[in-house]
Structure formats: C-alpha cells, structure tokens
Design a protein around this motif. Structure first.
Motif, PDB file in Angstrom:
ATOM      1  N   GLU A  11       0.844  -1.198   0.000  1.00 51.74           N
ATOM      2  CA  GLU A  11       0.000   0.000   0.000  1.00 51.74           C
ATOM      3  C   GLU A  11       0.873   1.239   0.000  1.00 51.74           C
ATOM      4  OE1 GLU A  11      -3.108  -0.161   2.795  1.00 51.74           O
ATOM      5  OE2 GLU A  11      -3.934  -1.943   1.850  1.00 51.74           O
ATOM      6  N   LEU A  12       0.960   1.846  -1.160  1.00 56.84           N
ATOM      7  CA  LEU A  12       1.869   2.968  -1.344  1.00 56.84           C
ATOM      8  C   LEU A  12       1.134   4.287  -1.287  1.00 56.84           C
ATOM      9  CD1 LEU A  12       3.751   1.323  -4.310  1.00 56.84           C
ATOM     10  CD2 LEU A  12       4.498   1.431  -1.952  1.00 56.84           C
ATOM     11  N   ARG A  13      -0.166   4.251  -1.087  1.00 55.65           N
ATOM     12  CA  ARG A  13      -0.964   5.468  -1.274  1.00 55.65           C
ATOM     13  C   ARG A  13      -0.561   6.601  -0.350  1.00 55.65           C
ATOM     14  NH1 ARG A  13      -5.059   1.974   1.536  1.00 55.65           N
ATOM     15  NH2 ARG A  13      -4.759   2.700   3.642  1.00 55.65           N
ATOM     16  N   ASN A  14      -0.218   6.264   0.893  1.00 58.02           N
ATOM     17  CA  ASN A  14       0.111   7.334   1.827  1.00 58.02           C
ATOM     18  C   ASN A  14       1.530   7.844   1.639  1.00 58.02           C
ATOM     19  OD1 ASN A  14      -2.343   7.397   3.102  1.00 58.02           O
ATOM     20  ND2 ASN A  14      -1.796   5.677   4.419  1.00 58.02           N
ATOM     21  N   VAL A  15       2.281   7.130   0.869  1.00 61.15           N
ATOM     22  CA  VAL A  15       3.692   7.461   0.729  1.00 61.15           C
ATOM     23  C   VAL A  15       3.916   8.346  -0.484  1.00 61.15           C
ATOM     24  CG1 VAL A  15       5.966   6.496   0.419  1.00 61.15           C
ATOM     25  CG2 VAL A  15       4.313   5.315   1.836  1.00 61.15           C
ATOM     26  N   TRP A  16       3.332   7.958  -1.593  1.00 63.09           N
ATOM     27  CA  TRP A  16       3.532   8.731  -2.817  1.00 63.09           C
ATOM     28  C   TRP A  16       2.278   9.479  -3.252  1.00 63.09           C
ATOM     29  CZ3 TRP A  16       6.176   3.757  -4.529  1.00 63.09           C
ATOM     30  CH2 TRP A  16       7.527   3.820  -4.178  1.00 63.09           C
ATOM     31  N   GLY A  17       1.274   9.493  -2.392  1.00 63.05           N
ATOM     32  CA  GLY A  17       0.026  10.152  -2.750  1.00 63.05           C
ATOM     33  C   GLY A  17      -0.896   9.177  -3.443  1.00 63.05           C
ATOM     34  N   PRO A  72      23.783  -6.024  -3.183  1.00 67.07           N
ATOM     35  CA  PRO A  72      24.400  -4.867  -2.517  1.00 67.07           C
ATOM     36  C   PRO A  72      23.811  -3.531  -2.973  1.00 67.07           C
ATOM     37  CG  PRO A  72      26.097  -6.449  -3.118  1.00 67.07           C
ATOM     38  CD  PRO A  72      24.809  -6.971  -3.684  1.00 67.07           C
ATOM     39  N   ARG A  73      23.409  -3.442  -4.233  1.00 69.35           N
ATOM     40  CA  ARG A  73      22.810  -2.193  -4.716  1.00 69.35           C
ATOM     41  C   ARG A  73      21.295  -2.181  -4.541  1.00 69.35           C
ATOM     42  NH1 ARG A  73      25.936   0.662  -8.206  1.00 69.35           N
ATOM     43  NH2 ARG A  73      24.114   1.335  -9.384  1.00 69.35           N
ATOM     44  N   GLY A  74      20.728  -3.246  -4.013  1.00 67.05           N
ATOM     45  CA  GLY A  74      19.275  -3.352  -3.862  1.00 67.05           C
ATOM     46  C   GLY A  74      18.772  -2.488  -2.704  1.00 67.05           C
ATOM     47  N   TYR A  75      17.528  -2.126  -2.777  1.00 65.36           N
ATOM     48  CA  TYR A  75      16.928  -1.300  -1.720  1.00 65.36           C
ATOM     49  C   TYR A  75      15.414  -1.442  -1.761  1.00 65.36           C
ATOM     50  CZ  TYR A  75      16.063   1.925  -5.597  1.00 65.36           C
ATOM     51  OH  TYR A  75      15.647   2.469  -6.780  1.00 65.36           O
ATOM     52  N   ILE A  76      14.769  -0.948  -0.716  1.00 64.81           N
ATOM     53  CA  ILE A  76      13.307  -1.043  -0.618  1.00 64.81           C
ATOM     54  C   ILE A  76      12.742   0.353  -0.386  1.00 64.81           C
ATOM     55  CG2 ILE A  76      11.366  -2.116   0.591  1.00 64.81           C
ATOM     56  CD1 ILE A  76      13.224  -4.329   1.494  1.00 64.81           C
ATOM     57  N   LYS A  77      11.880   0.774  -1.277  1.00 63.85           N
ATOM     58  CA  LYS A  77      11.260   2.099  -1.152  1.00 63.85           C
ATOM     59  C   LYS A  77      10.214   2.085  -0.031  1.00 63.85           C
ATOM     60  CE  LYS A  77      11.287   3.234  -6.070  1.00 63.85           C
ATOM     61  NZ  LYS A  77      10.351   3.639  -7.127  1.00 63.85           N
ATOM     62  N   PRO A  78       9.857   3.292   0.453  1.00 60.69           N
ATOM     63  CA  PRO A  78       8.885   3.367   1.547  1.00 60.69           C
ATOM     64  C   PRO A  78       7.541   2.754   1.155  1.00 60.69           C
ATOM     65  CG  PRO A  78       9.798   5.552   1.022  1.00 60.69           C
ATOM     66  CD  PRO A  78      10.347   4.604   0.024  1.00 60.69           C
ATOM     67  N   HIS A  79       7.016   1.944   2.032  1.00 59.99           N
ATOM     68  CA  HIS A  79       5.701   1.346   1.798  1.00 59.99           C
ATOM     69  C   HIS A  79       5.133   0.877   3.121  1.00 59.99           C
ATOM     70  CE1 HIS A  79       8.358  -2.106   2.074  1.00 59.99           C
ATOM     71  NE2 HIS A  79       7.295  -2.764   2.517  1.00 59.99           N
ATOM     72  N   VAL A  80       3.846   0.632   3.130  1.00 56.68           N
ATOM     73  CA  VAL A  80       3.181  -0.012   4.262  1.00 56.68           C
ATOM     74  C   VAL A  80       2.660  -1.341   3.727  1.00 56.68           C
ATOM     75  CG1 VAL A  80       1.278   0.163   5.912  1.00 56.68           C
ATOM     76  CG2 VAL A  80       2.521   2.232   5.227  1.00 56.68           C
ATOM     77  N   ASP A  81       2.969  -2.437   4.407  1.00 49.96           N
ATOM     78  CA  ASP A  81       2.515  -3.745   3.902  1.00 49.96           C
ATOM     79  C   ASP A  81       0.983  -3.780   3.869  1.00 49.96           C
ATOM     80  OD1 ASP A  81       5.260  -4.247   4.196  1.00 49.96           O
ATOM     81  OD2 ASP A  81       4.901  -6.329   4.759  1.00 49.96           O
ATOM     82  N   SER A  82       0.455  -4.388   2.824  1.00 47.77           N
ATOM     83  CA  SER A  82      -0.985  -4.434   2.627  1.00 47.77           C
ATOM     84  C   SER A  82      -1.708  -5.139   3.764  1.00 47.77           C
ATOM     85  CB  SER A  82      -1.284  -5.162   1.323  1.00 47.77           C
ATOM     86  OG  SER A  82      -2.668  -5.409   1.226  1.00 47.77           O
ATOM     87  N   VAL A  83      -2.798  -4.555   4.216  1.00 46.34           N
ATOM     88  CA  VAL A  83      -3.596  -5.212   5.258  1.00 46.34           C
ATOM     89  C   VAL A  83      -4.308  -6.446   4.709  1.00 46.34           C
ATOM     90  CG1 VAL A  83      -3.941  -3.137   6.640  1.00 46.34           C
ATOM     91  CG2 VAL A  83      -5.592  -3.684   4.845  1.00 46.34           C
TER      92      VAL A  83
END
Ligand SMILES: O=C(O)CCC(=O)C(=O)O
Ligand SMILES: [Fe+2]
Length: 179
Positions: A11-17, A72-83
């Motif tokens: 659930e990315l809605r609160n993070v990126w609009g 090593p170059r991997g990353y995780i963008k901001p998110h909230v795990d889906s309910v």
C-alpha cells in the motif's frame, strides 16, 4: 502457485500520494525472493522464538515464510505492507550485511526514525509502527545511521508476518473488508 501477493499489493498510497498508477510502482529493487515452508529443525526453533517474541497469543504465523535476498545495490522504497495479506505484526531477521531501515509517519513526514539492522538482529513492526509508518531499506549511497556510514552488501531477510485479520490458520478464507 499461491504466493507473494503482498508484492503486487504494497500500500503505497500514503507514501507517494493517491493514485492507481503510483500503487503499481515496484517498491523493491535489486532482489530475488521466495516463500519457504520447509525448514530444518534448528531453523524452526528460531522461527518459533521469533513468533513468540513478535506475535500476541491469538496471532498465527502466515505460512510460508518470506525470504528476501537484496543485492548490494538493492533497496526497498517506503511502503506499508498491505492489510489484505499481512496482519498486525511483521518480524524480520536480517542476515549478512547490516542495513538501515527508516520508518516515516505517513501523515507526519517530520516524524521518523531509523533502525540499524545488524546481521542476526530482529525487528518487529506492530501497532503504530506497522500501520502508521512506512518502512524502507536505504540504498547504499544513502546508507547512514546518524553519522555512521553503513556500507551495504548482500542482505538476506527472513520475514514473518501474522495472518491478516479475518483469516483462519487453514489459509485464506474470505478476504478481510478493505480499509
Ligand atoms: O527485508 C525486510 O526486512 C523488509 C521487507 C519488506 O518490507 C517487505 O517485503 O514488505
Ligand atoms: Fe514491508
């Protein structure tokens, strides 16, 4: 094969609009992952300790367990795990490289904190940390814990989630109502 639903449904809605196209964006970069249900006896004992530490008495572990291998170059963008696919608790064991996890309040971006995830450490996201804060793993260039540089190598995480509310241990029944 059943699985990895939360990947498509973070659930990315609160993070990126708000916006359906934004929700389709991938949150994790430079990774591979699997769901694992068969573990050695030694690993099962560890997973049981994780479950006892992270979950309340009524909470069942979502099985199988999620294993994420970040390069090593991997990353995780901001998110909230889906309910829809994850209940009230997320517990992650970090292995190999240290990394920095940042939590940012979805309504108050000025409210944030960072966790140094040492190899062998366990973090638990529940309550407000689970629902009101996004979580992310910083990419190598941004990987600082305060002043301290935390160079990123390959990181493997073993992530235990409690079952979504309204799902019995027998597997997905009726999906819980959308929030
Ligand atoms: O690797 C981790 O510890 C977190 C992974 C994560 O946030 C996710 O898969 O939703
Ligand atoms: Fe997550």
């Amino acid at each position: 094969r059943r699985g990895l639903h939360w990947r498509q449904d973070l659930e990315l809605r609160n993070v990126w609009g708000a916006g359906p196209r934004l929700e389709a964006q991938q949150a994790i970069h430079g990774f591979r992952e699997t769901e694992k249900s068969r573990w050695s006896e030694a690993s099962r004992a560890i997973l049981q300790r994780v479950q006892a530490a992270a979950f309340g008495p009524g909470q069942t572990l979502l099985s199988p367990v999620h294993v994420l291998d970040l390069e090593p170059r991997g990353y995780i963008k901001p998110h909230v795990d889906s309910v829809k696919f994850c209940g009230a608790a997320i517990a992650g064991l970090s292995l190999l490289s240290p990394s920095v996890m940042r939590l940012v309040h979805t309504q108050e971006p000025g409210e944030w904190l960072e966790l140094l995830l040492e190899p062998g450490s366990l973090y638990i996201l529940r309550g407000s940390a689970r629902y009101d804060f996004s979580h992310e793993i910083l990419r190598d260039e941004e990987s600082f814990f305060g002043e301290r540089r935390v160079p990123r190598g390959r990181r493997i995480s073993v992530i235990c989630r409690s079952l979504p509310e309204g799902m019995g241990p027998g597997g997905p029944g009726q999906p819980p109502p959308a929030c």
